[in-house]
Structure formats: structure tokens, C-alpha cells
Design a protein around this motif. Structure first.
Motif, PDB file in Angstrom:
ATOM      1  N   SER A  90       5.414  -4.217   1.930  1.00 55.35           N
ATOM      2  CA  SER A  90       6.403  -3.749   0.958  1.00 55.35           C
ATOM      3  C   SER A  90       6.572  -2.231   1.009  1.00 55.35           C
ATOM      4  CB  SER A  90       5.994  -4.178  -0.458  1.00 55.35           C
ATOM      5  OG  SER A  90       5.997  -5.582  -0.584  1.00 55.35           O
ATOM      6  N   TYR A  91       5.465  -1.509   1.002  1.00 53.58           N
ATOM      7  CA  TYR A  91       5.552  -0.052   1.006  1.00 53.58           C
ATOM      8  C   TYR A  91       6.074   0.491   2.340  1.00 53.58           C
ATOM      9  CZ  TYR A  91       3.567   1.030  -3.547  1.00 53.58           C
ATOM     10  OH  TYR A  91       3.386   1.178  -4.909  1.00 53.58           O
ATOM     11  N   ALA A  92       5.769  -0.206   3.439  1.00 55.76           N
ATOM     12  CA  ALA A  92       6.242   0.254   4.746  1.00 55.76           C
ATOM     13  C   ALA A  92       7.757   0.203   4.830  1.00 55.76           C
ATOM     14  CB  ALA A  92       5.631  -0.608   5.853  1.00 55.76           C
ATOM     15  N   TYR A  93       8.358  -0.855   4.250  1.00 50.49           N
ATOM     16  CA  TYR A  93       9.801  -0.997   4.345  1.00 50.49           C
ATOM     17  C   TYR A  93      10.566  -0.040   3.431  1.00 50.49           C
ATOM     18  CZ  TYR A  93      10.819  -4.593   7.749  1.00 50.49           C
ATOM     19  OH  TYR A  93      11.004  -5.260   8.920  1.00 50.49           O
ATOM     20  N   VAL A  94       9.842   0.732   2.628  1.00 53.51           N
ATOM     21  CA  VAL A  94      10.498   1.776   1.840  1.00 53.51           C
ATOM     22  C   VAL A  94      10.975   2.899   2.762  1.00 53.51           C
ATOM     23  CG1 VAL A  94      10.136   3.557   0.095  1.00 53.51           C
ATOM     24  CG2 VAL A  94       9.218   1.254  -0.267  1.00 53.51           C
ATOM     25  N   SER A  95      10.213   3.137   3.840  1.00 54.39           N
ATOM     26  CA  SER A  95      10.535   4.257   4.734  1.00 54.39           C
ATOM     27  C   SER A  95      10.930   3.839   6.147  1.00 54.39           C
ATOM     28  CB  SER A  95       9.334   5.217   4.819  1.00 54.39           C
ATOM     29  OG  SER A  95       8.183   4.537   5.293  1.00 54.39           O
ATOM     30  N   LEU A  96      10.849   2.539   6.474  1.00 52.68           N
ATOM     31  CA  LEU A  96      11.209   2.067   7.815  1.00 52.68           C
ATOM     32  C   LEU A  96      12.497   1.269   7.773  1.00 52.68           C
ATOM     33  CD1 LEU A  96       7.818   0.778   9.311  1.00 52.68           C
ATOM     34  CD2 LEU A  96       8.893   3.006   9.650  1.00 52.68           C
ATOM     35  N   ASP A  97      13.289   1.372   8.843  1.00 50.70           N
ATOM     36  CA  ASP A  97      14.453   0.498   8.924  1.00 50.70           C
ATOM     37  C   ASP A  97      14.017  -0.856   9.469  1.00 50.70           C
ATOM     38  OD1 ASP A  97      14.440   0.547  11.805  1.00 50.70           O
ATOM     39  OD2 ASP A  97      15.492   2.459  11.740  1.00 50.70           O
ATOM     40  N   THR A  98      14.932  -1.809   9.449  1.00 49.02           N
ATOM     41  CA  THR A  98      14.601  -3.195   9.788  1.00 49.02           C
ATOM     42  C   THR A  98      14.051  -3.339  11.204  1.00 49.02           C
ATOM     43  OG1 THR A  98      16.331  -3.977   8.317  1.00 49.02           O
ATOM     44  CG2 THR A  98      15.523  -5.527   9.952  1.00 49.02           C
ATOM     45  N   GLY A  99      14.752  -2.767  12.182  1.00 45.17           N
ATOM     46  CA  GLY A  99      14.354  -2.946  13.575  1.00 45.17           C
ATOM     47  C   GLY A  99      13.004  -2.330  13.882  1.00 45.17           C
ATOM     48  N   THR A 100      12.794  -1.101  13.443  1.00 45.82           N
ATOM     49  CA  THR A 100      11.525  -0.425  13.689  1.00 45.82           C
ATOM     50  C   THR A 100      10.380  -1.166  13.011  1.00 45.82           C
ATOM     51  OG1 THR A 100      12.703   1.697  13.776  1.00 45.82           O
ATOM     52  CG2 THR A 100      10.309   1.767  13.519  1.00 45.82           C
ATOM     53  N   GLY A 101      10.613  -1.598  11.775  1.00 48.05           N
ATOM     54  CA  GLY A 101       9.580  -2.332  11.047  1.00 48.05           C
ATOM     55  C   GLY A 101       9.191  -3.618  11.744  1.00 48.05           C
ATOM     56  N   ALA A 102      10.180  -4.362  12.226  1.00 50.15           N
ATOM     57  CA  ALA A 102       9.899  -5.628  12.913  1.00 50.15           C
ATOM     58  C   ALA A 102       9.090  -5.393  14.185  1.00 50.15           C
ATOM     59  CB  ALA A 102      11.210  -6.340  13.247  1.00 50.15           C
TER      60      ALA A 102
END
Length: 292
Positions: A90-102
Motif C-alpha cells: 500500500s505505501y509503495a504505491y503511494v510513490s510508484l506508478d503501476t508499471g514500475t511497481g509491478a
């Protein structure tokens, strides 16, 4: 020796679980990206709604026989990994976009589960290494247009989330009663959630829509999805369980085509071929090894 029905059941469980994972990712991104709810509140509602749905489901399920009653369902270490995965995600997706996060998440999952398999003495064949590489290349190709240089905190949090999920998956491979084990794992996260709420309460930002998204994520995509995943793991090797999860972003992209009227791009088609082709290589290699 596995029967045809066992293979079919494993395939059905696996596909259903992967669809749930994809839905979970989409729900989380919608909720956090548009600030409908903050990361800690989303995590807390997600896990607690999972606990509640299991209380309802287990009230209709017969208790285990006395001979199995001494076996403790779930574990604190699995619950800790579940909580770490959920909160870091949850906290990671506050600062990452979808592609990078995946890419970071599933890269960490692959490395964790492959390392676990190797440490257990299970060596990968060349075809399996090639299959993993091809599948991961397909994922990278799919998300490439949205890749950005990640923030250090977001990168580390998503990497931690992937490691925790890889370990949670490994813990579940020996599950005898997937529903009770998953239910107990969710129940054991309650103390962690309580501490999280106490620490982050002053900064909480909650809307009704955000809570609804978190409840759907926790009750269905998480609680039921993870139960089905534990059922699927009985028929999957460590490497198979690792590589099939690379299909989750592809499933999410296909869902966008089917339900959000997004265009079918050549990039999506080629990514599907690469990811599914790599998974097929791993599965065929494992099948041939089992026959030998």
C-alpha cells in the motif's frame, strides 16, 4: 501420481487466484492513486474485512475431526509476512506508478521463491531458467511505457512486499486446510493492524468509496483469493508457483480491455505470448522431470 482431475483442479484454482490478485492490484491502485483513502487505512480495512468474512464462512463449516484437531491452523510467521506484504504494498504505491511497481514486486517474488527453492536443494533446469527469463521479459515489455525511475523508498517498500509475499506463498505450500489456515493467518494480523491504527490514526484519510474498495479487496480478492491460492499450491512446485504469478499484470491488462474498453495493443499481444510462453516452458519442463 497426479490424476487428470488433479491437474484440472490445480489449473482452475491457479487461474482463479491469479484473477483475484489482478483485481486486488487494480482496487488498491484506484483507492490510493485518487486519494479515496490513505495507505494505512486501506491496509487496516482490507485485513479486518478479511477476518470478518472468515468468521462468517467458518461458522458454516464443520469443525475438523478430533484426529486433526491438534494441528494448529495458520502461523504467526505467515501472518507477519501477510501483514508486511499488505502494508508495504500500500505505501509503495503511494510513490510508484503501476508499471514500475509491478516490475519491482514480481521481480522480488521471483527472486525470493527461486532462492527458497534452491536453498531446499531443488535445482532448476536450463529450460526452467529460460522460461522464467522469457516470462519476466514479457512483463518488462508490457510495463515498459510506464516505467519511471522509482523513488528509493517506493522501490525498497515494494521489494519488501514482494519478498514477504514470496515467503507467505512458500509457507502455504504445505497447507492441509487452506480455508482455516488462511483464516487464522488473517486473524493473527489483528494485533499488527491495531498497532498500525494507533500509530497512524492522526494522519488517517477515509472516504466511503475508499472503504468500499478496501472491503472488496479484503473480503474477496484477498481472503477468498488467498484461500484459493493456498489450495492451488498443493499442485504447484515452488518454481511453478513463482513463475505463474508473472501473469497477474497481463491479466489486469486484459481486464482493462474487457471491462474498461481499453484498446488491444500489439504490445499487450506480444507480452501475453512471451509471459504465457515462458510459463508454458517451465510447466512442460517440470512435467517432463516428474515423468522421469
Amino acid at each position: 501420481m497426479k490424476t487428470v482431475n488433479t491437474y484440472i483442479q490445480t489449473i482452475g484454482f491457479t487461474i482463479t487466484a491469479l484473477v483475484a490478485f489482478a483485481a486486488n492490484s487494480v482496487l488498491c491502485r484506484i483507492a490510493l492513486k485518487d486519494d479515496f483513502i490513505d495507505a494505512s487505512s486501506f491496509t487496516a480495512v482490507r485485513l479486518l474485512s478479511g477476518v470478518l468474512v472468515f468468521l462468517v464462512l467458518l461458522s458454516f463449516k464443520r469443525k475438523p475431526l478430533a484426529s486433526n484437531g491438534k494441528r494448529k491452523a495458520g502461523s504467526w510467521k505467515a501472518a507477519l509476512m501477510l501483514f508486511v506484504y499488505a502494508i508495504a504494498f500500500s505505501y509503495a504505491y503511494v510513490s510508484l506508478d503501476t508499471g514500475t511497481g509491478a516490475l519491482v514486486l514480481f521481480g522480488a517474488v521471483q527472486l525470493t521463491m527461486i532462492a527458497t527453492s534452491v536453498l531446499k536443494g531443488k535445482r532448476l533446469h536450463l529450460a526452467e531458467w529460460l522460461g522464467v527469463l522469457i516470462s519476466f521479459s514479457g512483463l518488462a515489455y508490457l510495463v515498459y511505457p510506464t516505467l519511471t525511475t522509482p523513488s528509493l523508498s517506493g522501490f525498497m517498500l515494494m521489494g519488501l512486499s514482494g519478498i514477504a509475499w514470496g515467503m507467505y506463498t512458500s509457507f502455504g505450500r504445505g497447507s492441509i486446510d487452506p480455508m482455516r489456515d488462511t483464516a487464522s493467518n488473517f486473524k493473527y494480523t489483528v494485533p499488527f493492524v491495531a498497532v498500525l491504527v494507533l500509530v497512524t490514526f492522526p494522519a488517517m484519510n477515509i472516504s466511503l468509496y475508499g472503504v468500499v474498495l478496501a472491503v472488496i479487496s479484503g473480503a474477496f480478492a484477498s481472503a477468498l483469493g488467498y484461500t484459493i491460492w493456498y489450495s492451488a499450491l498443493a499442485g504447484l512446485s515452488e518454481i511453478e508457483a513463482a513463475v505463474v504469478q508473472l501473469s497477474v499484470p497481463v491479466i489486469a491488462a486484459i481486464g482493462g480491455v474487457l471491462f474498461v474498453a481499453e484498446a488491444i495493443s500489439m504490445r499487450l499481444v506480444l507480452a501475453c505470448i512471451l509471459v504465457l510462453g515462458g510459463i508454458f516452458m517451465v510447466l512442460i519442463s517440470r512435467w517432463k522431470s516428474a515423468k522421469r
